[in-house]
Write a protein that holds these residues in place. Structure first.
Motif, PDB file in Angstrom:
ATOM      1  N   ASP A  80       5.205   7.039   2.887  1.00 42.73           N
ATOM      2  CA  ASP A  80       4.212   5.955   2.831  1.00 42.73           C
ATOM      3  C   ASP A  80       4.865   4.629   2.419  1.00 42.73           C
ATOM      4  O   ASP A  80       4.464   3.561   2.884  1.00 42.73           O
ATOM      5  N   LYS A 134      -0.793  -0.988   1.831  1.00 43.50           N
ATOM      6  CA  LYS A 134      -0.343   0.209   2.534  1.00 43.50           C
ATOM      7  C   LYS A 134       0.343  -0.210   3.830  1.00 43.50           C
ATOM      8  O   LYS A 134       0.357  -1.403   4.170  1.00 43.50           O
ATOM      9  N   ALA A 140       0.488   4.086  -2.623  1.00 46.42           N
ATOM     10  CA  ALA A 140       1.358   4.239  -1.452  1.00 46.42           C
ATOM     11  C   ALA A 140       2.844   4.226  -1.817  1.00 46.42           C
ATOM     12  O   ALA A 140       3.695   4.243  -0.924  1.00 46.42           O
TER      13      ALA A 140
END
Ligand code: PGA
Length: 244
Positions: A232, A205, A226
């Motif tokens: 993200d 992430k 993600a």
């Protein structure tokens, strides 16, 4: 070989999610790394129409035939895709895919002119038993065909226990595993093995990407959860660009 950031949407995504790809393409018009989103077969053509590089998540070993519900590598290529994932642990575990089947699917991907992202990884029990490297070597022996080259193949190390759990190995553990994988690949494939991209995958992430990308022999990441939202995924792409 350029570094690679790959998303894996798994069984997620309908038409309503396509704007995420447009947003991603707009945020990274000229990425300094290769960027691909692997998505469900139902969306691949429309994903490819955004101009992003896209890939399938699995393929059959055969070109065509009486295999209800299956999708061939040629069909994936026909959508405009350039990549396919083989050997993901969700295929190995949930669908009983063996190393030999993963090898055959990998060859099918190459035959359709797809770049293959071939996944390997140990389970939590194997990790706890200290068997990680033995398991990975045995998976590579059985599932990476002898004809693999750096141009056609990327290897993704994804500890099963790190996928979707928020857990990751420590940076030292990732570095040690990737060094061992590099040694294996160089030993088996020579110059191609030295150049073959090695991705890390499992709970990558924005907050841990830079630390992981700073490690030797980590040439990018395969990102699940993600990758679903541009907001993200985009900082992870930027983290890989910043690691160059
Ligand atoms: P995750 O999945 O990023 O959601 O942990 C990674 C993968 O399965 O490729």
């Amino acid at each position: 070989m350029r570094k690679l950031i790959a998303g894996n949407w798994k069984m997620n995504g309908t038409s309503a999610d396509l704007p995420q790809l447009t947003e991603l393409a707009d945020s990274h018009p000229n990425p300094a790394v290769d960027m691909v989103i692997c998505g469900p077969a139902t969306l691949l053509s429309r994903m490819a129409a955004t101009g992003l590089s896209v890939g399938g998540e699995d393929c059959h070993t055969k070109v065509s035939g009486a295999y209800t519900g299956d999708i061939s590598a040629q069909m994936i290529k026909d959508t405009g895709a350039d990549y396919v994932i083989t050997g993901h642990s969700e295929r190995r575990i949930d669908h009983g895919e063996t190393d030999a089947l993963v090898a055959a699917k990998t060859e099918a991907g190459w035959a359709a002119d797809l770049h293959v992202i071939l996944c390997i990884g140990e389970t939590e029990a194997q990790y706890r038993a200290g068997d990680t490297l033995d398991i990975l070597r045995s998976q590579m022996d059985g599932s990476i065909p002898d004809a693999a080259t750096a141009a056609t193949t990327t290897v993704a190390y994804e500890p099963v226990w790190a996928i979707g759990t928020g857990l990751t190995p420590t940076p030292d553990e990732i570095a040690d595993v990737h060094a061992a994988l590099r040694a294996y690949l160089s030993n088996r494939f020579g110059e191609d093995g030295a150049e073959m991209r090695l991705l890390y995958g499992g709970s990558v992430k924005a907050s841990n990407a830079a630390e992981i990308f700073a490690l030797d022999n980590v040439d990018g990441a395969l990102v699940g959860g993600a990758s679903l939202k541009a907001a993200d995924f985009s900082p992870i792409v930027t983290a890989l660009e910043n690691s160059l």
